[in-house]
Design an enzyme around this catalytic site. Structure first.
Site, PDB file in Angstrom:
ATOM      1  N   SER A 121       0.826  -1.202   0.000  1.00 46.38           N
ATOM      2  CA  SER A 121       0.000   0.000   0.000  1.00 46.38           C
ATOM      3  C   SER A 121       0.861   1.254   0.000  1.00 46.38           C
ATOM      4  CB  SER A 121      -0.884  -0.009   1.256  1.00 46.38           C
ATOM      5  OG  SER A 121      -1.478   1.241   1.493  1.00 46.38           O
ATOM      6  N   TYR A 145      -1.057   0.095   9.932  1.00 48.16           N
ATOM      7  CA  TYR A 145      -1.273  -0.627   8.674  1.00 48.16           C
ATOM      8  C   TYR A 145      -0.088  -0.459   7.744  1.00 48.16           C
ATOM      9  CZ  TYR A 145      -3.475  -1.697   4.139  1.00 48.16           C
ATOM     10  OH  TYR A 145      -3.767  -2.209   2.899  1.00 48.16           O
ATOM     11  N   LYS A 149       2.470  -3.366   6.414  1.00 45.60           N
ATOM     12  CA  LYS A 149       2.677  -3.615   4.989  1.00 45.60           C
ATOM     13  C   LYS A 149       4.163  -3.510   4.630  1.00 45.60           C
ATOM     14  CE  LYS A 149      -1.317  -4.587   3.180  1.00 45.60           C
ATOM     15  NZ  LYS A 149      -1.555  -5.890   2.506  1.00 45.60           N
TER      16      LYS A 149
END
Length: 324
Positions: A121, A145, A149
């Site tokens: 991402s 997050y 990632k």
């Protein structure tokens, strides 16, 4: 050859599986005999060559059971999304980090160096960034997050370096317009402010009109995922992560495209309700990229945001009740 798709019950996973069924040689790696769709809930796509399995992404025994000696490709889409990973740190770490490592270990155990695609991402970037992010910018995530990632990318890179897998990671722009129900992604409003008004429902805009995001349509994302898999190891070289092309769109751009397709009635259904937490997280992500490397590798972007909205209407006519 068999293919495993984790997160396969999600909308990207289901679309990807459909393309693989319709074009079984699209990966240029041989005929696809079976596709295993794995997710926390069973996939809904029924087909003789699809095996739907539900289970826990972080359970190493479960993950190992999904693979066999014929597994040549693994597409890892499963993840706890941004807003949820930020709100529940332990859940995000368990699925996004522990689950990724369990999958890579299972691939390593095959001893056949399967081709593994990891969906990363743009949330791996954050903090003080140049106005335009290029391939030389070091990832500095400002959310759980994004950190998870990035750790997944590093694992894919190292497992590839060691010869355990043929890995590649793609940093996917914010996918707009996502069909179906809203999820826990902090960026989910970017789809909701188009999808919901076109269905005759109100939507909330939690960020300013001049807030910009790096965006790609589902059509382009699916095409780029397949392209990432079809490229040879030589095409990737030693660096196995890439920023995918996208386009920069402000919320004002989105609403203008919404009005162009759905008229003033659709535009009037979007209400501004500022949310500082969402604004802080989303606007820590870069909105402008120079994707020279990805373009040279053959990846592509959408032309403009209006084309994205029109593609959504074409692909989901049953979900569109308000039109100009």
């Amino acid at each position: 050859m068999n293919v495993l798709v984790t997160g396969g019950a999600g909308f990207l996973g289901q679309q990807l599986i459909r393309v693989l069924l319709d074009q079984p040689k699209v990966l240029k790696l041989g005929e696809i005999k079976q596709i295993t769709c794995f997710d926390q809930v069973p996939g809904t796509l029924e087909h003789a060559r699809v095996r739907n399995v539900a289970g826990d992404m972080a359970n190493a025994d479960t993950i190992a059971s999904l693979l066999d000696g014929d597994t040549g490709v693994v597409i890892h889409l499963a993840a706890v999304v941004s807003g949820t990973a930020e709100a529940d740190f332990d859940l995000g770490m368990r699925v996004n980090l522990d689950g990724t490592r369990a999958l890579l270990q299972a691939c390593r155990g095959l001893g056949t160096q399967p081709r593994v695609l990891f969906s990363s991402s743009l949330a791996v970037f954050g903090g003080r960034l140049p106005e335009v992010v290029d391939d030389s910018v070091t990832p500095t995530p400002q959310g759980s997050y994004g950190a998870q990632k990035l750790m997944g990318e590093l694992l894919v890179q190292d497992y590839t370096r060691k010869g355990f897998i043929d890995g590649r990671s793609v940093r996917i722009p914010t996918v707009v317009v996502r069909p179906g129900r809203p999820n826990g992604a902090a960026s989910g409003f970017a789809s909701s402010i188009v999808r919901e008004p076109l269905a005759g429902r109100e939507a909330v805009l939690p960020v300013p009109l001049d807030a910009c995001m790096w965006i790609a349509s589902p059509r382009v994302v699916i095409a780029n995922l397949l392209h990432a898999l079809a490229l040879s190891p030589a095409d990737w070289g030693w660096h196995r992560s890439v920023n995918l092309p996208g386009l920069t769109a402000s919320m004002a751009d989105e609403l203008a495209a919404l009005e162009a397709v759905g008229g003033s009635a659709a535009r009037a259904l979007v209400k501004s309700v500022p949310d500082e937490g969402v604004r802080r997280l989303v606007q820590s992500w870069p909105a402008r990229f120079n994707t020279t490397r990805a373009t040279a590798m053959g990846f592509r972007a959408d032309s403009d945001f209006l084309a994205i909205v029109r593609a959504y209407v074409e692909d989901h006519p049953q979900a569109v009740l308000v039109r100009r």
